[in-house]
Design a protein around this motif. Structure first.
Motif, PDB file in Angstrom:
ATOM      1  N   ASP A  18       0.465  -1.179  -0.018  1.00 44.15           N
ATOM      2  CA  ASP A  18      -0.026  -0.395  -0.348  1.00 44.15           C
ATOM      3  C   ASP A  18       0.970   1.759   0.324  1.00 44.15           C
ATOM      4  O   ASP A  18       0.520   2.120   0.205  1.00 44.15           O
ATOM      5  CB  ASP A  18      -1.080  -0.110   1.315  1.00 44.15           C
ATOM      6  N   GLY A  19       2.157   1.217   0.551  1.00 46.80           N
ATOM      7  CA  GLY A  19       2.794   2.123   0.597  1.00 46.80           C
ATOM      8  C   GLY A  19       1.969   3.608   1.577  1.00 46.80           C
ATOM      9  O   GLY A  19       1.716   2.488   3.081  1.00 46.80           O
ATOM     10  N   LYS A  20       1.728   4.544   1.082  1.00 48.16           N
ATOM     11  CA  LYS A  20       1.321   5.450   2.426  1.00 48.16           C
ATOM     12  C   LYS A  20      -0.415   5.344   1.822  1.00 48.16           C
ATOM     13  O   LYS A  20      -0.543   5.458   0.937  1.00 48.16           O
ATOM     14  CB  LYS A  20       2.184   6.956   2.219  1.00 48.16           C
ATOM     15  N   GLU A  84      -1.892  19.955  -1.504  1.00 45.79           N
ATOM     16  CA  GLU A  84       0.090  19.902  -1.316  1.00 45.79           C
ATOM     17  C   GLU A  84       0.635  18.578  -0.413  1.00 45.79           C
ATOM     18  O   GLU A  84       1.509  18.454  -0.642  1.00 45.79           O
ATOM     19  CB  GLU A  84       0.110  21.282  -0.769  1.00 45.79           C
ATOM     20  N   ARG A  85      -0.338  18.557   0.476  1.00 45.89           N
ATOM     21  CA  ARG A  85       0.600  17.438   1.651  1.00 45.89           C
ATOM     22  C   ARG A  85      -0.122  16.245   0.913  1.00 45.89           C
ATOM     23  O   ARG A  85       0.877  15.597   0.829  1.00 45.89           O
ATOM     24  CB  ARG A  85      -0.673  17.386   2.589  1.00 45.89           C
ATOM     25  N   VAL A  90       2.774  11.637  -2.769  1.00 47.71           N
ATOM     26  CA  VAL A  90       2.907  10.964  -3.782  1.00 47.71           C
ATOM     27  C   VAL A  90       4.077  11.356  -4.159  1.00 47.71           C
ATOM     28  O   VAL A  90       5.087  10.706  -4.928  1.00 47.71           O
ATOM     29  CB  VAL A  90       1.900  11.418  -4.932  1.00 47.71           C
ATOM     30  N   ALA A  91       5.402  12.359  -4.004  1.00 49.00           N
ATOM     31  CA  ALA A  91       6.291  12.544  -4.301  1.00 49.00           C
ATOM     32  C   ALA A  91       7.388  11.928  -3.640  1.00 49.00           C
ATOM     33  O   ALA A  91       8.754  11.574  -4.479  1.00 49.00           O
ATOM     34  CB  ALA A  91       6.757  14.024  -3.906  1.00 49.00           C
ATOM     35  N   GLY A  92       7.153  11.243  -2.850  1.00 54.09           N
ATOM     36  CA  GLY A  92       8.321  10.256  -1.686  1.00 54.09           C
ATOM     37  C   GLY A  92       7.871   8.959  -1.719  1.00 54.09           C
ATOM     38  O   GLY A  92       9.019   8.512  -0.894  1.00 54.09           O
ATOM     39  N   GLU A 117      -1.580  11.131 -11.089  1.00 51.62           N
ATOM     40  CA  GLU A 117      -1.292  10.836 -12.484  1.00 51.62           C
ATOM     41  C   GLU A 117      -0.959  11.534 -13.328  1.00 51.62           C
ATOM     42  O   GLU A 117       0.072  11.462 -14.136  1.00 51.62           O
ATOM     43  CB  GLU A 117      -1.768   9.234 -12.340  1.00 51.62           C
ATOM     44  N   GLY A 118      -1.748  12.204 -13.547  1.00 47.12           N
ATOM     45  CA  GLY A 118      -1.715  13.254 -14.810  1.00 47.12           C
ATOM     46  C   GLY A 118      -2.373  12.046 -16.008  1.00 47.12           C
ATOM     47  O   GLY A 118      -2.535  11.926 -15.645  1.00 47.12           O
TER      48      GLY A 118
END
Length: 119
Positions: A18-20, A84-85, A90-92, A117-118
């Protein structure tokens, strides 16, 4: 390439893949304890407005229009801090968006995953 943003129901047991884990519903899901949820964040401010949720009423035939309206809502200033949070998470790492919705493929979690995801 593996998607960095996934989605699933919060009622499913957490997995190492799952990750975060981020709950994206405005309301806390019934019958789920904070311990069982095993969340890294609850970002209720990324959830669709109450008016949009009532209009959609989880009707799969309205999903495309729901997504369009939801993506427009995400541009509102009230969503920016939570977004933003979420972008930072997602960036990490891999992130799994969680929802209580039964039809998870037609949920705000699915729409938000696609948005993150864009194109």
């Amino acid at each position: 390439m593996t998607a960095r943003v996934g989605y699933r129901r919060i009622y499913e047991n957490p997995t190492p893949g799952d990750g975060k884990r981020v709950l994206v519903d405005r309301l806390w899901p019934r019958g789920v304890s904070k311990e069982k949820a095993d969340l890294d964040a609850w970002l209720r401010d990324v959830a669709p407005s109450a008016d949009l949720r009532r209009w959609y009423h989880h009707d799969p035939q309205r999903y495309d229009e729901f997504r369009r309206r939801y993506f427009a809502e995400l541009e509102d200033p009230g969503h920016q801090a939570a977004l933003e949070r979420l972008r930072d998470l997602v960036a990490g790492a891999k992130v799994t968006l969680l929802t209580a919705t039964k039809d998870v493929d037609h949920s705000e979690a699915a729409a938000l995953a696609q948005w993150l995801e864009g194109p």
